[in-house]
Design a protein around this motif. Sequence first.
Motif, short mmCIF file in Angstrom:
data_model
loop_
_atom_site.label_atom_id
_atom_site.label_comp_id
_atom_site.label_asym_id
_atom_site.label_seq_id
_atom_site.Cartn_x
_atom_site.Cartn_y
_atom_site.Cartn_z
N TYR A 292 0.88 -1.22 -0.02
CA TYR A 292 -0.15 -0.04 -0.07
C TYR A 292 0.63 1.26 0.05
O TYR A 292 1.84 1.32 0.74
CB TYR A 292 -0.97 0.04 1.32
CG TYR A 292 -1.93 1.14 1.34
CD1 TYR A 292 -3.15 0.65 0.73
CD2 TYR A 292 -1.89 2.14 1.86
CE1 TYR A 292 -4.21 1.77 0.67
CE2 TYR A 292 -2.92 3.23 1.96
CZ TYR A 292 -3.88 3.13 1.35
OH TYR A 292 -4.95 3.89 1.28
N ALA A 293 0.56 2.11 -1.05
CA ALA A 293 1.59 3.32 -0.99
C ALA A 293 0.57 4.57 -1.33
O ALA A 293 -0.31 4.46 -1.88
CB ALA A 293 2.55 3.18 -2.45
N SER B 75 4.29 17.43 -1.22
CA SER B 75 5.75 17.37 -0.66
C SER B 75 6.60 16.51 -1.25
O SER B 75 7.75 16.72 -0.80
CB SER B 75 5.34 16.78 0.98
OG SER B 75 4.60 15.50 0.76
N GLY B 76 6.20 15.71 -2.04
CA GLY B 76 7.09 14.68 -2.68
C GLY B 76 7.46 13.38 -1.67
O GLY B 76 8.31 12.71 -1.72
N ARG B 77 6.68 13.51 -0.56
CA ARG B 77 6.80 12.14 0.49
C ARG B 77 5.97 10.89 -0.04
O ARG B 77 4.57 11.15 -0.71
CB ARG B 77 6.38 12.63 1.83
CG ARG B 77 7.09 14.02 2.42
CD ARG B 77 8.51 13.73 2.65
NE ARG B 77 8.64 12.65 3.58
CZ ARG B 77 9.81 12.19 4.16
NH1 ARG B 77 10.93 12.53 3.41
NH2 ARG B 77 10.01 11.29 5.16
N CYS B 78 6.42 9.87 0.24
CA CYS B 78 5.69 8.63 -0.17
C CYS B 78 5.76 7.82 1.01
O CYS B 78 6.78 7.53 1.90
CB CYS B 78 6.14 7.84 -1.37
SG CYS B 78 5.45 6.40 -1.74
N ARG B 79 4.54 7.41 1.68
CA ARG B 79 4.47 6.50 2.60
C ARG B 79 3.87 5.01 2.07
O ARG B 79 3.04 4.97 1.60
CB ARG B 79 3.35 7.16 3.57
CG ARG B 79 3.37 6.64 5.08
CD ARG B 79 2.39 7.32 5.59
NE ARG B 79 2.10 6.89 7.11
CZ ARG B 79 2.94 7.20 8.32
NH1 ARG B 79 3.79 7.96 7.85
NH2 ARG B 79 2.80 6.69 9.36
N MET B 80 4.60 4.01 2.71
CA MET B 80 4.22 2.73 2.17
C MET B 80 4.09 1.61 3.39
O MET B 80 4.65 1.98 4.42
CB MET B 80 5.26 2.15 1.27
CG MET B 80 5.36 2.75 -0.10
SD MET B 80 6.57 1.75 -1.20
CE MET B 80 6.13 2.64 -2.65
N ALA B 81 3.45 0.68 3.26
CA ALA B 81 3.08 -0.33 4.06
C ALA B 81 3.19 -1.73 3.47
O ALA B 81 2.34 -1.93 2.47
CB ALA B 81 2.12 -0.04 5.12
N GLY C 265 3.29 -8.71 3.84
CA GLY C 265 3.85 -9.69 3.23
C GLY C 265 4.12 -9.67 1.72
O GLY C 265 4.28 -10.65 1.21
N HIS C 266 4.32 -8.48 1.21
CA HIS C 266 4.52 -8.36 -0.21
C HIS C 266 5.62 -7.78 -0.57
O HIS C 266 6.03 -6.99 0.32
CB HIS C 266 3.38 -7.41 -0.69
CG HIS C 266 3.12 -7.42 -2.21
ND1 HIS C 266 2.38 -8.33 -2.78
CD2 HIS C 266 3.67 -6.71 -3.37
CE1 HIS C 266 2.45 -8.04 -4.18
NE2 HIS C 266 3.19 -7.24 -4.32
N PRO C 267 6.33 -8.04 -1.54
CA PRO C 267 7.69 -7.34 -1.71
C PRO C 267 7.74 -6.03 -2.10
O PRO C 267 6.70 -5.37 -2.22
CB PRO C 267 8.04 -8.19 -3.21
CG PRO C 267 7.18 -9.32 -3.38
CD PRO C 267 5.89 -9.11 -2.47
N GLY C 268 8.54 -5.28 -1.55
CA GLY C 268 8.97 -4.00 -1.57
C GLY C 268 8.96 -3.37 -3.19
O GLY C 268 9.05 -4.25 -4.01
N ALA D 103 4.45 1.63 8.79
CA ALA D 103 4.62 2.23 7.37
C ALA D 103 6.00 3.13 7.62
O ALA D 103 6.54 3.39 8.63
CB ALA D 103 3.45 3.25 7.47
N VAL D 104 6.35 3.17 6.30
CA VAL D 104 7.67 3.77 6.25
C VAL D 104 7.58 4.83 5.07
O VAL D 104 6.75 4.89 4.14
CB VAL D 104 8.89 3.03 5.77
CG1 VAL D 104 10.16 3.64 5.23
CG2 VAL D 104 9.13 1.76 6.71
#
Length: 283
Positions: free
Chosen positions: A15-16, A22-28, A31-34, A64-65
């Motif tokens: 999930y992204a 801002s150009g920021r991307c947040r992902m979680a 169990g899925h490849p990055g 999330a990162v």
Amino acid sequence: MSGHASAITGATCLYAIYDPVSGRCRMASAGHPGPALVRPRGRVEFPELPTGLPLGVGGMPFEAVEFQLPEGSRLALFTDGLVEDRDRDFDTGLRLLADALSRPGRSPDQAASDVLTTMLFPVPSDDIALLIADTRRLEADRIAEWEVPGEHAAVSRVRNAGSAQLVEWGLGDIAFAAELILSELVTNAIRYGSAPVGVRLVRDRSLICEVSDGSSTSPHLRYAATTDEGGRGLFLVAQYAERWGTRYTDRGKVIWAELPLTGGAEPQPVEPLDLDSLEDLAW
């Protein structure tokens, strides 16, 4: 899935959320490849993400990162079937993928075609999904932001400021729906959320109305009875917005609603709506 009663099945997910302001991307990851991140000059990276359990398997929260994406970078999201095969391990597949993505000067469609040509030879042994998207940043004149003091009188001021901004953008056709959405979201952020409360309007392919506050309490859409004095806030938002939702941040949450740039088939109220009176409605 086996026939045993104790068998467990689930689905993996990446999930992204990308913010073109801002150009920021947040992902979680569940169990899925990055993803693969392609820098503007073609350097390919595979950002590390904490990998949670697949959806449907456990009730643990997902970590999330968030990271900054340079303008003009590219994201490639894929399933493990693209890189892993009976005759190819995961790391080898990532190296092949990085090489196929690193060549500059191609559209996302061209890059996807080249990746599939490289990765699917001779015959894939698993189902495959691939999504390639370029990032971009919005110009400052497409964004309007306001800080909202925690007082009831601020709602009409924000609504008026938003209406003036829509006129400046040439979006008068959707001003009524946008004002109603802003009124509802700001009123309830002040009433049920916590400081700081902020408003952001983004004019992109659609108009995005965002209201943020410092609370992580999740809003719920409910249907109020005809005798209820409140409870219609999110229902009205859902009726007038093309789509809406909630995303959570490190400092609270953002409730957003999206409207087309031209007036479509808006719900027609039986009687004219008084936006000032709607500020008293609760969710």
